[in-house]
Design a protein around this motif. Structure first.
Motif, short mmCIF file in Angstrom:
data_model
loop_
_atom_site.label_atom_id
_atom_site.label_comp_id
_atom_site.label_asym_id
_atom_site.label_seq_id
_atom_site.Cartn_x
_atom_site.Cartn_y
_atom_site.Cartn_z
N ALA A 58 0.83 -1.21 0.00
CA ALA A 58 0.00 0.00 0.00
C ALA A 58 0.86 1.26 0.00
O ALA A 58 0.57 2.22 -0.72
CB ALA A 58 -0.94 -0.01 1.20
N LEU A 59 1.92 1.26 0.80
CA LEU A 59 2.83 2.41 0.82
C LEU A 59 3.47 2.63 -0.55
O LEU A 59 3.55 3.77 -1.02
CB LEU A 59 3.92 2.23 1.87
N ASN A 60 3.91 1.55 -1.18
CA ASN A 60 4.53 1.67 -2.50
C ASN A 60 3.54 2.21 -3.53
O ASN A 60 3.89 3.10 -4.32
CB ASN A 60 5.10 0.32 -2.95
N LEU A 61 2.32 1.68 -3.53
CA LEU A 61 1.30 2.17 -4.47
C LEU A 61 0.95 3.63 -4.21
O LEU A 61 0.82 4.42 -5.15
CB LEU A 61 0.04 1.31 -4.37
N ALA A 62 0.79 3.98 -2.95
CA ALA A 62 0.46 5.37 -2.61
C ALA A 62 1.58 6.31 -3.04
O ALA A 62 1.33 7.42 -3.51
CB ALA A 62 0.20 5.49 -1.11
#
Length: 139
Positions: A58-62
């Protein structure tokens, strides 16, 4: 934008209460859970993810989508490393473990945890402000 699900609202309330009561590990874990909710729900609402990705995903996508300020995402990642030894058992001497951090910094463990919890609570409220949208309660 997040609609503020009941679970997320409860996380905010309990993170705040545990911090005020001096339960800093609990405050860190609860604040990080809210941050994860906020990021994942924002990704879901934009159609960027289905289901429940890991926090790292999720952090990478965000970050790729530039949904939040990069410094917020870096802080969230750093705080997740500090949360992980409490949520996932790590070996003795792990770099992110509280014991190792005490040895490295020569700072009392309670002070370290208070600082981590304070950072997590502040970041939680930043994500809340950025993601929540108004809603009407009906009787």
């Amino acid at each position: 934008m997040m609609m503020a699900r009941p679970e997320s609202l409860q996380l905010i309330q309990e993170a705040r209460a545990t911090f005020v009561d001096g339960h800093f590990v609990a405050a860190l874990i609860l604040a990080m859970a809210f941050i994860e909710h906020a990021i994942v729900e924002d990704l879901q609402s934009r159609g960027k993810v289905q289901g429940s990705p890991t926090f790292a995903q999720a952090l990478n996508l965000a970050n790729e989508q530039r949904l939040f300020p990069p410094d917020w995402l870096k802080r969230a990642k750093r705080l997740s490393y500090r949360r992980n030894p409490f949520a996932h058992l790590k070996e003795d001497g792990h770099a992110h473990g509280l014991g190792q951090r005490v040895l490295d910094t020569k700072i009392h463990p309670r002070s370290i945890m208070e600082s981590d919890a304070k950072d997590a609570i502040e970041l939680m409220y930043s994500f809340l402000t950025a993601t929540v949208r108004g809603f009407q309660m009906t009787e």
